[in-house]
Design an enzyme around this catalytic site. Structure first.
Site, mmCIF file in Angstrom:
data_model
loop_
_atom_site.group_PDB
_atom_site.id
_atom_site.type_symbol
_atom_site.label_atom_id
_atom_site.label_comp_id
_atom_site.label_asym_id
_atom_site.label_seq_id
_atom_site.Cartn_x
_atom_site.Cartn_y
_atom_site.Cartn_z
ATOM 1 C CE LYS A 1 -45.643 -10.371 -7.534
ATOM 2 N NZ LYS A 1 -44.476 -10.528 -6.636
ATOM 3 C CD GLU B 1 -48.277 -10.425 -16.279
ATOM 4 O OE1 GLU B 1 -49.454 -10.268 -16.606
ATOM 5 O OE2 GLU B 1 -47.754 -9.848 -15.300
ATOM 6 C CB SER C 1 -42.415 -7.043 -0.474
ATOM 7 O OG SER C 1 -41.179 -7.691 -0.711
#
Ligand code: PLP
Length: 399
Positions: free
Chosen positions: A95, A117, A383
């Site tokens: 991320k 968010e 990931s």
């Protein structure tokens, strides 16, 4: 002279992937999105932007992440398995590639304030991290229920200097936090940038986030060439929540049909159990968070609450790139239950000494649904790391 249009799985200039994408936004949000849309490609293309982006990816995030040949996993399944180690990125997942890109973009647009968010808190932490790095004010909207459930990530965000604002409407979860963030952005169009955490939202977000995550497949090509003598694997495989780690893994292979694409969704307690997040299996065309895509909805178009044991896959839609990859048949979509994913997570831990995030564990659970050949080369996008999921693993297996 007639020009033949080149078939591409990338976004067109209006942000469409086939039938999906676009920008379906309230008029009040138009100036914010339009400012971003009209500048993002020029800014990302600037040499000074790329130099700063690449330097931070190297020195702060720790890139390039290794491409690791998973010997024991390969032996077990009789095929060649490589792992792209995004779990080794600073903050423990892919991320941060996106939040670094967006904070640099926000600075160049003169923004003084960042909003985001978050659901499980992973994107909130990645955003709070880059805001601390740059000394920029950070406000993270989070559902009140999620604040209760995800206390460690709330604490991380606070330590990093972010303000965590509870969303108290509706189901008090991710979609309500998103509504609050959008309301904030409408009220602060000049000084604020909204960092969205996946390849979702109105154009240009899906394309912009995909470009920031594309570093994953860019590095993979170079690394695989060194290890296998070819840039292209036979398969690229990733889990799909909104779709950003998958978009990064697929990006430089999208228009190369020799590389097969596998997308893994969370079936939760089973695709037909009523507790699932398998969007392509269950979803229909609709509009969510400003983009036309596939999403889980009732007959009259109400968005269905998704369910997955993994917070990062617990999203009722997928990004428009993935909707198009599904609809066009370019990618094969597979869905995996909680149980299969948890077992796969344990298996990878024991065979490779790597504890994956539960999101990632879903990708490793495809072997009983697939037939790979001995000389096939598979690249899995690993990931994220599983530290954040330790309690869930403990509760599930009674460790
Ligand atoms: C957030 C997250 C995901 C899901 O998000 P995508 O946008 O689909 O990548 C997957 N894996 C990990 C480790 C995550 O933190």
């Amino acid at each position: 002279m007639m020009m033949t249009e080149q078939l591409s799985y990338h976004a067109d200039e209006k942000g469409y992937y086939g039938d999906f994408g676009g920008a379906f936004i309230p008029e009040m949000l138009y100036p914010n999105v339009e400012e971003l849309r009209s500048h993002y490609l020029d800014i990302i293309g600037e040499t000074s932007f790329q130099e700063e982006f690449q330097a931070l990816l190297r020195d702060y995030v720790g890139r390039p992440t290794p491409l690791y040949f998973a010997k024991r996993l390969s032996e077990k399944y009789g095929t060649k398995i490589y792992l792209k180690r995004e779990d080794l990125c600073h903050t423990g997942a892919h991320k941060v590639n996106n939040t670094i890109g967006q904070i640099l973009l926000a600075q160049r647009l003169g923004k003084k304030r960042i909003i985001a968010e978050t659901g499980a808190g992973q994107h909130g932490v990645a955003t709070a991290t880059v805001c601390a790095l740059m000394g920029i004010e950070c406000i993270v909207y989070m559902g009140a229920v999620d604040i209760e459930r995800q206390a460690p990530n709330v604490a991380r965000m606070k330590m990093l200097g972010a303000k965590v604002v509870p969303a108290t409407s509706g189901s008090k979860t991710l979609k309500d936090a998103t509504n609050e963030a959008i309301r904030d952005w409408i009220n602060n169009p000049v000084d604020t940038h909204y960092i969205i955490g996946s390849v979702v939202g109105p154009h240009p977000y899906p394309d912009m986030v995909a470009r920031f995550q594309a570093i994953i497949s860019k590095e993979t090509k170079k690394q695989l060439l060194e290890k296998e003598g070819r840039e292209d694997p036979d398969y690229v495989i990733a889990c799909v929540g909104g779709g950003s780690n998958a978009a990064g893994m697929y990006y430089h292979y999208l228009d190369n049909p020799k590389v097969k694409i596998i997308a893994v969704e969370a079936a939760g307690k089973g695709v037909s159990s009523g507790e699932s997040a398998a969007t392509t299996a269950l979803g229909k065309e609709g509009i969510i968070h400003g983009s036309k895509t596939l999403l889980m909805q009732t007959g009259d178009g109400q968005i269905t609450e998704p369910y997955s044991i993994s917070a990062g896959l617990d999203y009722p839609g997928i990004g428009p790139m993935h909707a198009h990859l599904y609809r066009s048949g370019r990618a094969q979509f597979v869905s995996v239950t909680d149980e299969a994913a948890m077992q796969a997570g344990i298996e990878v831990s024991k065979l490779e000494g790597i504890i994956p995030a539960i999101e990632t564990s879903h990708a490793f659970a495809i072997f009983d649904q697939m037939d790979f050949k001995e000389d096939d080369v598979l690249v899995f996008n690993l990931s994220g790391r599983g530290d954040k999921d330790l309690q869930t693993y403990i509760d599930y297996f009674g460790l």
